[in-house]
Design a protein around this motif. Structure first.
Motif, PDB file in Angstrom:
ATOM      1  N   PHE A 162      -3.193 -10.322   1.782  1.00  0.00           N
ATOM      2  CA  PHE A 162      -3.673  -9.633   0.579  1.00  0.00           C
ATOM      3  C   PHE A 162      -2.774 -10.036  -0.573  1.00  0.00           C
ATOM      4  CE2 PHE A 162      -1.434  -6.695   3.527  1.00  0.00           C
ATOM      5  CZ  PHE A 162      -0.177  -6.797   2.964  1.00  0.00           C
ATOM      6  N   GLU A 163      -3.246  -9.825  -1.754  1.00  0.00           N
ATOM      7  CA  GLU A 163      -2.411 -10.092  -2.930  1.00  0.00           C
ATOM      8  C   GLU A 163      -1.350  -8.993  -3.029  1.00  0.00           C
ATOM      9  OE1 GLU A 163      -1.848 -11.453  -7.142  1.00  0.00           O
ATOM     10  OE2 GLU A 163      -3.874 -11.747  -6.305  1.00  0.00           O
ATOM     11  N   LEU A 164      -0.120  -9.380  -3.308  1.00  0.00           N
ATOM     12  CA  LEU A 164       0.925  -8.361  -3.448  1.00  0.00           C
ATOM     13  C   LEU A 164       0.676  -7.517  -4.684  1.00  0.00           C
ATOM     14  CD1 LEU A 164       4.304 -10.190  -2.675  1.00  0.00           C
ATOM     15  CD2 LEU A 164       2.761  -9.000  -1.105  1.00  0.00           C
ATOM     16  N   THR A 165       1.058  -6.259  -4.593  1.00  0.00           N
ATOM     17  CA  THR A 165       0.981  -5.427  -5.795  1.00  0.00           C
ATOM     18  C   THR A 165       2.109  -5.854  -6.742  1.00  0.00           C
ATOM     19  OG1 THR A 165       2.489  -3.765  -4.884  1.00  0.00           O
ATOM     20  CG2 THR A 165       0.132  -3.440  -4.492  1.00  0.00           C
ATOM     21  N   GLN A 171       5.419  -4.746  -5.477  1.00  0.00           N
ATOM     22  CA  GLN A 171       5.950  -5.549  -4.364  1.00  0.00           C
ATOM     23  C   GLN A 171       6.545  -6.861  -4.879  1.00  0.00           C
ATOM     24  OE1 GLN A 171       2.242  -5.478  -2.158  1.00  0.00           O
ATOM     25  NE2 GLN A 171       3.164  -4.305  -0.471  1.00  0.00           N
ATOM     26  N   ASP A 218       6.960   4.940  -1.085  1.00  0.00           N
ATOM     27  CA  ASP A 218       6.246   6.010  -0.425  1.00  0.00           C
ATOM     28  C   ASP A 218       5.587   5.482   0.853  1.00  0.00           C
ATOM     29  OD1 ASP A 218       5.396   8.565  -0.233  1.00  0.00           O
ATOM     30  OD2 ASP A 218       4.515   8.619  -2.240  1.00  0.00           O
ATOM     31  N   VAL A 219       5.243   6.399   1.734  1.00  0.00           N
ATOM     32  CA  VAL A 219       4.524   5.974   2.927  1.00  0.00           C
ATOM     33  C   VAL A 219       3.271   5.212   2.520  1.00  0.00           C
ATOM     34  CG1 VAL A 219       5.299   7.633   4.641  1.00  0.00           C
ATOM     35  CG2 VAL A 219       3.629   8.336   2.960  1.00  0.00           C
ATOM     36  N   GLY A 220       3.057   4.071   3.166  1.00  0.00           N
ATOM     37  CA  GLY A 220       1.871   3.285   2.889  1.00  0.00           C
ATOM     38  C   GLY A 220       1.955   2.406   1.659  1.00  0.00           C
ATOM     39  N   SER A 221       3.137   2.350   1.037  1.00  0.00           N
ATOM     40  CA  SER A 221       3.246   1.559  -0.193  1.00  0.00           C
ATOM     41  C   SER A 221       3.402   0.067   0.103  1.00  0.00           C
ATOM     42  CB  SER A 221       4.414   2.055  -1.044  1.00  0.00           C
ATOM     43  OG  SER A 221       5.624   1.916  -0.342  1.00  0.00           O
ATOM     44  N   GLY A 222       3.589  -0.272   1.363  1.00  0.00           N
ATOM     45  CA  GLY A 222       3.656  -1.687   1.722  1.00  0.00           C
ATOM     46  C   GLY A 222       5.057  -2.252   1.757  1.00  0.00           C
ATOM     47  N   LYS A 223       5.938  -1.598   2.458  1.00  0.00           N
ATOM     48  CA  LYS A 223       7.308  -2.088   2.561  1.00  0.00           C
ATOM     49  C   LYS A 223       7.417  -3.221   3.593  1.00  0.00           C
ATOM     50  CE  LYS A 223       8.968   2.126   3.332  1.00  0.00           C
ATOM     51  NZ  LYS A 223       7.783   2.950   3.024  1.00  0.00           N
ATOM     52  N   THR A 224       6.513  -3.183   4.592  1.00  0.00           N
ATOM     53  CA  THR A 224       6.635  -4.155   5.675  1.00  0.00           C
ATOM     54  C   THR A 224       6.546  -5.597   5.165  1.00  0.00           C
ATOM     55  OG1 THR A 224       5.515  -2.538   7.040  1.00  0.00           O
ATOM     56  CG2 THR A 224       5.774  -4.728   7.974  1.00  0.00           C
ATOM     57  N   PRO A 226      -1.052   0.028  -2.669  1.00  0.00           N
ATOM     58  CA  PRO A 226      -2.037  -1.058  -2.627  1.00  0.00           C
ATOM     59  C   PRO A 226      -3.374  -0.550  -3.144  1.00  0.00           C
ATOM     60  CG  PRO A 226      -0.836  -0.967  -0.558  1.00  0.00           C
ATOM     61  CD  PRO A 226      -0.404   0.218  -1.363  1.00  0.00           C
ATOM     62  N   PRO A 227      -4.146  -1.442  -3.751  1.00  0.00           N
ATOM     63  CA  PRO A 227      -5.409  -1.007  -4.365  1.00  0.00           C
ATOM     64  C   PRO A 227      -6.394  -0.489  -3.325  1.00  0.00           C
ATOM     65  CG  PRO A 227      -5.234  -3.403  -4.327  1.00  0.00           C
ATOM     66  CD  PRO A 227      -3.902  -2.863  -3.912  1.00  0.00           C
ATOM     67  N   ARG A 272      -6.765   2.368  -2.039  1.00  0.00           N
ATOM     68  CA  ARG A 272      -6.331   3.440  -1.141  1.00  0.00           C
ATOM     69  C   ARG A 272      -7.003   4.745  -1.543  1.00  0.00           C
ATOM     70  NH1 ARG A 272      -1.538   2.851   1.405  1.00  0.00           N
ATOM     71  NH2 ARG A 272      -1.977   0.727   1.936  1.00  0.00           N
ATOM     72  N   ARG A 275      -4.252   6.060   6.276  1.00  0.00           N
ATOM     73  CA  ARG A 275      -3.778   4.699   6.473  1.00  0.00           C
ATOM     74  C   ARG A 275      -4.930   3.740   6.737  1.00  0.00           C
ATOM     75  NH1 ARG A 275       1.671   3.906   8.386  1.00  0.00           N
ATOM     76  NH2 ARG A 275       2.631   5.178   6.779  1.00  0.00           N
TER      77      ARG A 275
HETATM   78  P1  ADP Z   1       4.989   1.397   4.508  1.00  0.00           P
HETATM   79  O1  ADP Z   1       5.585   1.223   3.174  1.00  0.00           O
HETATM   80  O2  ADP Z   1       4.621   2.821   4.784  1.00  0.00           O
HETATM   81  O3  ADP Z   1       5.809   0.785   5.608  1.00  0.00           O
HETATM   82  P2  ADP Z   1       3.142  -0.630   5.279  1.00  0.00           P
HETATM   83  O4  ADP Z   1       3.978  -1.797   4.993  1.00  0.00           O
HETATM   84  O5  ADP Z   1       2.979  -0.202   6.695  1.00  0.00           O
HETATM   85  O6  ADP Z   1       3.633   0.621   4.433  1.00  0.00           O
HETATM   86  O7  ADP Z   1       1.738  -0.865   4.604  1.00  0.00           O
HETATM   87  C1  ADP Z   1       0.716   0.079   4.725  1.00  0.00           C
HETATM   88  C2  ADP Z   1      -0.615  -0.617   4.815  1.00  0.00           C
HETATM   89  O8  ADP Z   1      -0.947  -1.203   3.567  1.00  0.00           O
HETATM   90  C3  ADP Z   1      -0.640  -1.737   5.826  1.00  0.00           C
HETATM   91  O9  ADP Z   1      -1.837  -1.647   6.517  1.00  0.00           O
HETATM   92  C4  ADP Z   1      -0.569  -2.993   4.966  1.00  0.00           C
HETATM   93  O10 ADP Z   1      -1.221  -4.060   5.582  1.00  0.00           O
HETATM   94  C5  ADP Z   1      -1.270  -2.572   3.703  1.00  0.00           C
HETATM   95  N1  ADP Z   1      -0.813  -3.267   2.495  1.00  0.00           N
HETATM   96  C6  ADP Z   1       0.467  -3.462   2.133  1.00  0.00           C
HETATM   97  N2  ADP Z   1       0.530  -4.108   0.941  1.00  0.00           N
HETATM   98  C7  ADP Z   1      -0.731  -4.317   0.540  1.00  0.00           C
HETATM   99  C8  ADP Z   1      -1.317  -4.940  -0.611  1.00  0.00           C
HETATM  100  N3  ADP Z   1      -0.572  -5.460  -1.591  1.00  0.00           N
HETATM  101  N4  ADP Z   1      -2.662  -4.967  -0.682  1.00  0.00           N
HETATM  102  C9  ADP Z   1      -3.423  -4.423   0.293  1.00  0.00           C
HETATM  103  N5  ADP Z   1      -2.933  -3.843   1.396  1.00  0.00           N
HETATM  104  C10 ADP Z   1      -1.605  -3.783   1.542  1.00  0.00           C
END
Ligand code: ADP
Ligand code: MG
Length: 700
Positions: A268-271, A274, A298-304, A450-451, A453, A586
């Motif tokens: 996906f495109e990074l926010t 990110q 925040d939870v789900g913000s895409g830290k991974t 991420p968009p 949501r 999620r």
């Molecule tokens: P957390 O910050 O809680 O660890 P995650 O990294 O698990 O969050 O990401 C949460 C979900 O959002 C995952 O399913 C991930 O694939 C998705 N995600 C992360 N970044 C983006 C993005 N830029 N665009 C779309 N989806 C994203």
């Protein structure tokens, strides 16, 4: 006057003596003149102000009213009587009440003569003051009144041993009559001028004995500013020392692996957030300094994905990376997620946890040491001494508050220079604060989700609506969704809490009968393997309902779970509620969070629930939480000195904190070594602080 005048033991102060000195030390930690001077009032009585009865509002606390007593009567019977005086002025009626010495007051109070009554008002139908300070108006007028009387904090022991506020005031008066401008100025003339600060002696004197409200306000401001300024000076210096003195590996290449992944495999495109954070991390790792960065999101913000990109930067520069999680389940999830992302890149990823078999473990150890393994993911097992890397360049730690300092130190020793450290947390700390709190961490924030949501819909329901809640759960399960039901578990009430959990589980099992429904249960008294087994059944979708205590709070990712029911929600803190809610929402479906409570709610609990219903923004929630609870358990604050503040309040004085930080930055920018003559005062304080801490040696 000797320079150490302020160090004079308090027992030498006229009117104190050894016995009181001992008490002051035991109760308030006051040992010297200086300590006493730095013991500040927590409020002031303004005896120049008189209230009319019709001006009273519930928010006023202590008031002074002029009126006459028109009636006196004894109310109640048996032992529980009280003496009640009807007290009138031209604008209204209130009551004065005595529980003690009723006979004395009954005999001595004069009807229909003007009195000045002073005290704390309460409102039971009518306004009243219990045990007022009472003085005939004509006597009151014949005395001089200092504008404001300080009221000092007290303790039960002090009250019991007759150290009254009057006594404290007398001691302070004595002290200040001897002290005679003994305080040395700590701030530079330039700062005092720029921020319009009153000098130290004026501030100290007026903080105790204000000559008027304006000077009081400016004096308190000055003392708060000073306190926060020096904390900021320390933090900024500490930070500078860290950046200039602790060497880190240089990752100056953005190479093939990073670019290949970024251009060809990014799902996906990074926010924007990110991207910004990745840039910040790259910036750190290119400097030759050691990175120690906190990533808040925040939870789900895409830290991974940020973690993965950070690993790739290390790998491109010939290093290895590791990601450490607090639990086996979380490590598994990271492993699954990261492996999937890197599937087509040829980068090797393995997982190491307590449950990895000896044979596999051996292979992992070998591949780590010969460098063929790029990324190792795992639990605490990672930091064991026998886990040796060929060349570890970066360690990423998820949810740092579960790791102790000693464990982090072990990470540092995994290579010749300490590997870069990225700590990820979903516990938001208000931005304004985070910057000011941490000296040993830089802070990055992902402040954008991420968009696409969908916001989790949050509602508050009372226990008696349980049936309709259950039927809602059934509808969701029918659609193929899964549900969490979470119970509080608090040490002090552990036994009862387990009973609630078990009762709840039974009632759910009854209402959601097998085989149509499958219910998992997870709690802290289960063996870890049983917990994992139950958890995994839920993760795999074999059970539809997960009944649990807060063990599921951290990081679990089951995208198909769309409902979070929180039982006794009034007993959870805000940040916990927010973390729990983060377990749903999620996946692509609309998710729900249902906060169940009884009707009995404290106003603070009500605020928490309302906040949860009103917003899903973790930072907004953190601000409210901070206002409700103070900074007590913000992580890491204990070391920063911010909790031992004497005058300032980290929450309420946020604006002064920001100003003080700017001032400290300015001083260090214009005079990095603090050697200018104009900064002598500041230098002296910093030298003194150095005697307690070690970092000063780096800058002088
Ligand atoms: P957390 O910050 O809680 O660890 P995650 O990294 O698990 O969050 O990401 C949460 C979900 O959002 C995952 O399913 C991930 O694939 C998705 N995600 C992360 N970044 C983006 C993005 N830029 N665009 C779309 N989806 C994203
Ligand atoms: Mg995560």
């Amino acid at each position: 006057m000797p320079t150490n005048f302020l160090h004079t033991p308090i027992e030498y102060l006229n009117g104190v003596g050894p016995a009181r000195a001992k008490l002051l030390k035991a109760e308030l930690g006051i040992q010297t003149y200086g300590d006493l001077a730095n013991f500040f009032p927590n409020r002031y009585i303004d005896k120049t102000k008189y209230y009319k009865i019709n001006q009273l509002v519930p928010e006023t606390t202590h008031v002074q009213v002029v009126g006459v007593i028109t009636h006196l009567k004894t109310v109640g019977n048996g032992k529980a009587t009280r003496l009640v005086a009807t007290f009138k002025d031209a604008t209204g009626v209130m009551e004065l009440v005595w529980f003690r010495s009723q006979k004395y007051f009954k005999d001595s109070l004069k009807l229909n003569e003007p009195y000045v009554a002073y005290g704390k008002i309460s409102k039971y139908g009518m306004y009243s003051i219990a045990h007022p300070d009472l003085e005939l108006l004509k006597e009151h007028k014949s005395r001089q009144h200092s504008a404001m009387t300080p009221i000092y904090p007290s303790t039960e022991q002090l009250t019991k041993r007759n150290i009254t506020n009057k006594m404290m005031v007398r001691m302070m008066q004595q002290l200040f009559s001897e002290i005679n401008n003994a305080f040395t100025e700590t701030l530079s003339p330039e700062l005092m001028h720029q921020y319009q600060l009153v000098d130290k002696n004026t501030a100290m004197r007026n903080a105790h004995f204000p000559s008027d409200a304006d000077l009081l306000q400016r004096s308190i401001y000055r003392l708060k500013f000073e306190e926060l300024f020096f904390i900021q000076m320390e933090l900024l210096l500490q930070n500078r020392v860290r950046k200039t003195r602790i060497k880190g590996y240089v990752f100056d290449q953005v190479g093939e692996r990073f670019n290949d992944f970024y251009n060809n495999h990014l799902p996906f495109e990074l926010t924007g957030a990110q991207k910004r954070v990745v840039k910040e991390i790259r910036g750190d790792m290119g400097t030759g300094a050691h990175m120690n960065r906190l990533l808040q999101g925040d939870v789900g913000s895409g830290k991974t994905i940020v973690a993965v990109l950070t690993c790739l930067l290390a790998i491109d520069n010939g290093f290895q990376a590791c990601i450490m999680a607090p639990t086996e389940i979380l490590a598994q999830q990271h492993y699954a997620g990261v492996s999937e992302l890197l599937e087509k890149t040829g980068i090797t990823v393995r997982i190491l946890t307590g449950s990895v078999k000896t044979k596999d473990r051996k292979l992992i150890h070998e591949s780590l040491e010969d460098g063929s393994l790029d990324i190792l993911i795992g639990t605490h097992a990672l930091i064991e001494d026998k886990v040796k890397f060929k060349n570890l360049g970066v360690a990423i730690v998820d949810e740092q508050h579960r790791f102790g300092v000693a464990q982090r130190a072990k990470l540092w020793k995994k290579n010749d220079l300490p590997p870069h450290i990225l700590v990820m947390t979903a516990t938001p700390i208000p931005r304004t604060l985070a910057m000011s709190l941490y000296g040993d961490l830089d802070v990055s924030v992902i402040d954008e989700l991420p968009p696409g949501r969908k916001e989790v819909k949050t509602v508050h329901r009372y226990d008696k609506n349980r049936l309709s809640v259950f039927s809602f759960l059934k509808d969701e399960i029918k659609k193929g969704r899964q549900v969490y039901v979470v119970y509080p578990l608090i040490e002090e009430s552990e036994k009862l809490d387990y009973k609630d959990l078990m009762d709840g589980y039974e009632s759910i099992a009854r209402d959601f009968p097998s085989p149509q429904y499958q219910v998992s249960i997870v709690h802290g008294r289960m063996k870890p393997e049983d917990k994992d087994y139950e958890m995994n059944r839920f993760v795999k979708g074999e059970t539809q309902i997960m009944v649990a205590t807060t063990v599921i709070e951290v990081g679990v990712n089951v995208p198909n779970a769309s409902v979070m029911v929180i039982e006794s929600a009034e007993r959870f803190g805000l940040s916990q509620l927010h973390q729990l809610r983060g377990r749903v929402g999620r996946g692509a479906d609309q998710s729900f969070c249902i906060l169940m409570t009884s009707y009995k709610l404290s106003s603070e609990a009500k605020t928490r629930l309302d906040t949860m219903v009103a917003t899903t923004d973790g930072f907004e929630i953190a601000e409210v939480d901070l206002k409700l609870r103070g900074p007590g358990d913000l992580m890491g604050t204990r070391q920063s000195g911010i909790l031992s503040l004497k005058v300032a309040d980290i929450v309420k004085d946020n604006a002064i904190l920001a100003t003080a930080r700017t001032a400290a930055q300015y001083v260090l920018q214009t005079d990095p070594q603090i050697t200018l003559a104009s900064n002598t005062n500041i230098r002296k304080v910093m030298t003194f602080l150095q005697s307690k801490k070690g970092f000063w040696k780096y800058i002088s």
